[in-house]
Design an enzyme around this catalytic site. Structure first.
Site, PDB file in Angstrom:
ATOM      1  N   SER A 192       0.884  -1.175   0.000  1.00  9.72           N
ATOM      2  CA  SER A 192       0.000   0.000   0.000  1.00  9.72           C
ATOM      3  C   SER A 192       0.917   1.218   0.000  1.00  9.72           C
ATOM      4  O   SER A 192       1.580   1.484   0.998  1.00  9.72           O
ATOM      5  CB  SER A 192      -0.884   0.008   1.252  1.00  9.72           C
ATOM      6  OG  SER A 192      -1.605  -1.198   1.342  1.00  9.72           O
ATOM      7  N   LYS A 234      -6.803   1.828  -2.924  1.00 10.86           N
ATOM      8  CA  LYS A 234      -6.485   1.128  -1.670  1.00 10.86           C
ATOM      9  C   LYS A 234      -6.479   2.103  -0.479  1.00 10.86           C
ATOM     10  O   LYS A 234      -7.035   1.817   0.584  1.00 10.86           O
ATOM     11  CB  LYS A 234      -5.125   0.436  -1.811  1.00 10.86           C
ATOM     12  CG  LYS A 234      -4.524  -0.090  -0.536  1.00 10.86           C
ATOM     13  CD  LYS A 234      -5.337  -1.214   0.054  1.00 10.86           C
ATOM     14  CE  LYS A 234      -4.780  -1.615   1.416  1.00 10.86           C
ATOM     15  NZ  LYS A 234      -5.631  -2.577   2.101  1.00 10.86           N
ATOM     16  N   LYS A 249      -0.477   5.058   8.271  1.00 12.83           N
ATOM     17  CA  LYS A 249       0.158   5.471   7.003  1.00 12.83           C
ATOM     18  C   LYS A 249      -0.875   5.544   5.885  1.00 12.83           C
ATOM     19  O   LYS A 249      -0.903   6.488   5.098  1.00 12.83           O
ATOM     20  CB  LYS A 249       1.255   4.461   6.639  1.00 12.83           C
ATOM     21  CG  LYS A 249       1.782   4.586   5.216  1.00 12.83           C
ATOM     22  CD  LYS A 249       2.223   3.256   4.617  1.00 12.83           C
ATOM     23  CE  LYS A 249       1.152   2.225   4.532  1.00 12.83           C
ATOM     24  NZ  LYS A 249       1.432   1.018   3.792  1.00 12.83           N
TER      25      LYS A 249
END
Ligand code: NAD
Length: 297
Positions: free
Chosen positions: A97, A173, A242
């Site tokens: 990701s 994502k 994150k």
């Protein structure tokens, strides 16, 4: 195309994914900065281990499953990176990701070296990595490249969806994880407030699961990982924080004032600051509970 696939990043997700890829008939060579862990994994599952990136030279497709885009860049173009060892035309399939803008920049730099890139991040967490039923979001500028990646992806996932050009998988994502992370934050706040009022949190989750508040977190995370205190989803708090940050940066780069996204990103950063290194994402509940009750529980 050969059956030789390089796999960089043998962590919580990379271990089951590389194992499934080998079970699907690919000749998998694994590399991780933690060479001992990569060697142990390779020995346990009949894979080949590369002690350095030079060991991936025979692979014409390279999968990366690394913490973030910076690590992917380092693994390809950094000191001792893979790029100088790879033949022209090799495809990097980045399943991490990562941030979509960084992915587009990396794709252009690799293209200048004769290497191709698609982004193919995954959703489904460790249980679906183990089952080989991940949802995979594929960003590619070129349909032929996506087709070269597809058989490899089919060894690890069930739903393989083309999202658009390079970087679009990573954007999708990050936005998905923003929704999931904010669902978790909403349920956490509801349980903490409800409990103070006198509601029983286990019963609250049961009621939500047959009501309109139901989501992935009420269904699969709140009871086993938060209320039963296992806190072991296999997805680090730092990684989910994150991802919400990537979604926040994406909105900013498009000059958009996404207020709930910003609030969610702040909450996840606060949890990260409050909790020990290596905490599971489900432990954010504890940090927010402490903050909501003025620092005490
Ligand atoms: P992890 O921290 O368990 O594993 C990362 C691995 O990468 C480690 O083994 C580390 O040693 C290795 N590594 C780091 N930098 C490296 C480098 N430069 N070269 C070689 N190896 C390097 O992480 P994870 O949970 O497996 O997640 C991997 C990626 O997948 C992340 O981007 C994460 O956001 C994403 N993801 C995770 C989950 C989950 O449930 N864990 C679900 C979906 C997506």
């Amino acid at each position: 195309m050969s059956s030789a696939v390089g796999f960089i990043g043998i962590g919580n997700m990379g271990r089951p994914m590389s194992r499934n890829l080998a079970a699907a008939g690919f000749d998998v060579t694994v590399f991780d900065l933690n060479v001992d862990a990569a060697r142990a994994h390779a020995n346990a599952h009949g894979l080949t281990v590369a002690e350095t990136m030079a060991g991936l030279a025979a692979c014409d497709r390279i999968v990366t499953m690394l913490p973030d885009g910076k690590a992917v860049r380092a693994a390809m173009l950094g000191e001792n990176g893979a790029a100088p060892h790879l033949a022209a035309g090799t495809v990097l399939i980045d399943m991490s990701s990562a941030d979509p803008v960084g992915t587009q920049e990396l794709g252009a730099e690799l293209a200048a070296k004769g290497l191709a890139m698609v982004d193919a991040p995954v959703s489904g967490a460790v249980p679906r990595a183990e089952d080989g039923t991940l949802t995979i979001m594929v960003g590619s500028d070129n349909p032929a490249l996506a087709e070269r990646a597809r058989p490899v992806l089919a060894g690890m996932g069930k739903e393989i969806v083309h999202t658009g050009p390079l970087g679009s998988g990573h954007a999708m994502k990050a936005l998905n994880n923003y929704v999931a992370a904010t669902g978790f934050a909403a349920v956490s706040e509801a349980l903490i407030v409800g409990q103070k009022f006198g509601l029983e949190p286990g019963k609250m989750v049961e009621i939500m699961n047959t009501s309109t508040g139901r989501n992935f977190m009420t269904d699969l995370v709140m009871k086993p990982h938060v209320l039963d205190e296992a806190f072991a989803t296999g997805f680090a708090l730092a990684l989910l924080s994150k991802d919400v940050g990537i979604a926040e940066d994406l909105a900013s780069s498009l000059d958009m004032d996404a207020r709930l996204l910003h609030t969610s990103a702040v909450m996840w950063r606060e949890a990260l600051a409050d909790l020990p290194t290596g905490a599971d994402n489900s432990e954010a509940y504890k940090a927010w509970r402490d903050r909501m009750s003025g620092g005490t529980t």
